[in-house]
Write a protein that holds these residues in place. Structure first.
Motif, PDB file in Angstrom:
ATOM      1  N   GLY A  42       0.768  -1.167   0.135  1.00  0.00           N
ATOM      2  CA  GLY A  42       0.097  -0.190  -0.098  1.00  0.00           C
ATOM      3  C   GLY A  42       0.783   1.192   0.036  1.00  0.00           C
ATOM      4  O   GLY A  42       0.202   2.327   0.038  1.00  0.00           O
ATOM      5  N   THR A  46       3.084   0.225  -6.964  1.00  0.00           N
ATOM      6  CA  THR A  46       2.383  -0.044  -8.094  1.00  0.00           C
ATOM      7  C   THR A  46       1.641   1.308  -8.784  1.00  0.00           C
ATOM      8  O   THR A  46       1.611   1.283 -10.140  1.00  0.00           O
ATOM      9  N   THR A  47       1.054   2.186  -8.002  1.00  0.00           N
ATOM     10  CA  THR A  47       0.553   3.493  -8.543  1.00  0.00           C
ATOM     11  C   THR A  47       1.927   4.139  -9.082  1.00  0.00           C
ATOM     12  O   THR A  47       1.460   4.942  -9.999  1.00  0.00           O
TER      13      THR A  47
HETATM   14  P1  ATP Z   1       1.203  -3.627  -2.928  1.00  0.00           P
HETATM   15  O1  ATP Z   1       2.405  -4.138  -2.846  1.00  0.00           O
HETATM   16  O2  ATP Z   1       0.175  -3.815  -1.801  1.00  0.00           O
HETATM   17  O3  ATP Z   1       0.619  -3.534  -4.341  1.00  0.00           O
HETATM   18  P2  ATP Z   1       1.614  -0.972  -3.455  1.00  0.00           P
HETATM   19  O4  ATP Z   1       2.882  -0.092  -2.749  1.00  0.00           O
HETATM   20  O5  ATP Z   1       1.953  -1.238  -4.708  1.00  0.00           O
HETATM   21  O6  ATP Z   1       1.536  -2.009  -2.522  1.00  0.00           O
HETATM   22  P3  ATP Z   1      -0.391   0.715  -4.504  1.00  0.00           P
HETATM   23  O7  ATP Z   1      -0.946  -0.731  -5.102  1.00  0.00           O
HETATM   24  O8  ATP Z   1       0.325   1.466  -5.285  1.00  0.00           O
HETATM   25  O9  ATP Z   1       0.715  -0.009  -3.430  1.00  0.00           O
HETATM   26  O10 ATP Z   1      -1.515   1.217  -3.474  1.00  0.00           O
HETATM   27  C1  ATP Z   1      -1.139   2.606  -2.991  1.00  0.00           C
HETATM   28  C2  ATP Z   1      -2.755   3.139  -2.297  1.00  0.00           C
HETATM   29  O11 ATP Z   1      -3.530   3.319  -3.349  1.00  0.00           O
HETATM   30  C3  ATP Z   1      -3.301   2.009  -1.384  1.00  0.00           C
HETATM   31  O12 ATP Z   1      -3.666   2.536  -0.298  1.00  0.00           O
HETATM   32  C4  ATP Z   1      -4.393   1.663  -2.174  1.00  0.00           C
HETATM   33  O13 ATP Z   1      -5.459   1.057  -1.427  1.00  0.00           O
HETATM   34  C5  ATP Z   1      -4.778   2.664  -3.145  1.00  0.00           C
HETATM   35  N1  ATP Z   1      -5.227   2.459  -4.397  1.00  0.00           N
HETATM   36  C6  ATP Z   1      -4.647   1.579  -5.347  1.00  0.00           C
HETATM   37  N2  ATP Z   1      -5.351   1.214  -6.551  1.00  0.00           N
HETATM   38  C7  ATP Z   1      -6.400   2.081  -6.365  1.00  0.00           C
HETATM   39  C8  ATP Z   1      -7.545   2.434  -7.150  1.00  0.00           C
HETATM   40  N3  ATP Z   1      -7.642   1.737  -8.355  1.00  0.00           N
HETATM   41  N4  ATP Z   1      -8.478   3.217  -6.551  1.00  0.00           N
HETATM   42  C9  ATP Z   1      -8.425   3.955  -5.428  1.00  0.00           C
HETATM   43  N5  ATP Z   1      -7.287   3.385  -4.614  1.00  0.00           N
HETATM   44  C10 ATP Z   1      -6.462   2.685  -5.093  1.00  0.00           C
END
Ligand code: ATP
Length: 235
Positions: A42, A46-47
């Motif tokens: 989180g 990925t974002t």
């Molecule tokens: P993970 O290993 O869990 O994938 P991450 O570091 O890649 O972790 P992200 O997937 O980028 O994390 O998510 C970052 C935040 O954005 C999280 O709080 C997640 O709930 C939120 N988030 C991700 N995708 C969306 C979406 N499509 N709509 C709203 N919020 C989102």
């Protein structure tokens, strides 16, 4: 299109609807480098990949690719600069064969690997070229997802959790593939939870917390930063 030279992300903010997810990401990658994005679940790894590709909602800040600011660009135009994305869910077409999966995506630029070159790099896929997507192991699916991007001519690869859930022997094979790709001049941004896999491959690590880069660690600085990194990542 010219070869990839440099991606420079500055003060990148990204939103999903009203949710403000990235709060100022700064990172840089040069041709032939492999950098990782590390961080807890989180954190925004990925974002960050999706924002570079224009797959999130609103973005602000600067994303400079080979000197061009691409922040407002649609995804297909960014892809045509040679940016390939391998999402965590891989996106293999289950009803198609390995070879059909490979041949399906159109080239985004010239210089993509030919099918035989791909089979030389991924011998498992060569053996399974007529197998349906559904019949592949997780490792074979991952290799196919990466191979498919290489065929399109992309040379900046955004790879999300490619080792997740895979057997050690496959993880080792993926490490060899990444080393070979680097030697060929490919550039990689790797989101990775498996730090032991990533550490020997990476030129630099970016540690992300709450949508910000909180630490940037060059390979040479890693030994002195291991304790801090363990604390940050909770591993
Ligand atoms: P993970 O290993 O869990 O994938 P991450 O570091 O890649 O972790 P992200 O997937 O980028 O994390 O998510 C970052 C935040 O954005 C999280 O709080 C997640 O709930 C939120 N988030 C991700 N995708 C969306 C979406 N499509 N709509 C709203 N919020 C989102």
């Amino acid at each position: 299109q010219p070869d990839f030279e440099q991606l420079h992300v500055e003060d990148l903010h990204a939103f999903y609807g009203e949710s403000h997810i990235l709060h100022g990401i700064d990172l840089r990658v040069n041709r032939g480098e492999l950098v990782t994005l590390l961080g807890r679940n989180g954190a925004g790894k990925t974002t960050t990949l999706r924002a570079i590709l224009g797959l999130t909602g609103r973005r602000t800040g600067r994303i400079s690719l080979n000197g061009r600011d691409i922040i407002g660009w649609p995804t297909h135009r960014i892809a045509h600069l040679g940016v390939g994305y391998c999402p965590e869910e891989r996106g293999i077409f289950a009803s198609l064969s390995v070879e059909e999966n490979l041949l399906l995506p159109p080239a985004v630029r010239s210089g993509g690997m030919g099918v035989e070159e791909i089979y030389a790099m991924f011998p498992n896929l060569a053996e399974r070229r007529r197998s349906q997507g559904t019949r592949l192991s997780g490792g074979e699916q991952q290799m196919l997802a990466m191979a498919r991007i290489l065929r399109t001519g992309a040379n900046l690869l955004l790879l999300d959790e490619i080792t997740e859930g895979l057997a050690p022997v496959i993880v080792q094979k993926l490490g060899e593939v990444l080393t070979a790709l680097k030697a060929k001049g490919y550039t990689v941004i790797l989101v990775e939870q498996n730090f032991r896999f990533a550490a020997p491959l990476a030129d630099r690590h970016y540690v992300i917390e709450h949508g910000r880069v909180v630490d940037e660690i060059a390979r040479a600085a890693l030994p002195g930063k291991m304790d801090a990194l363990h604390t940050r990542l909770g591993v």
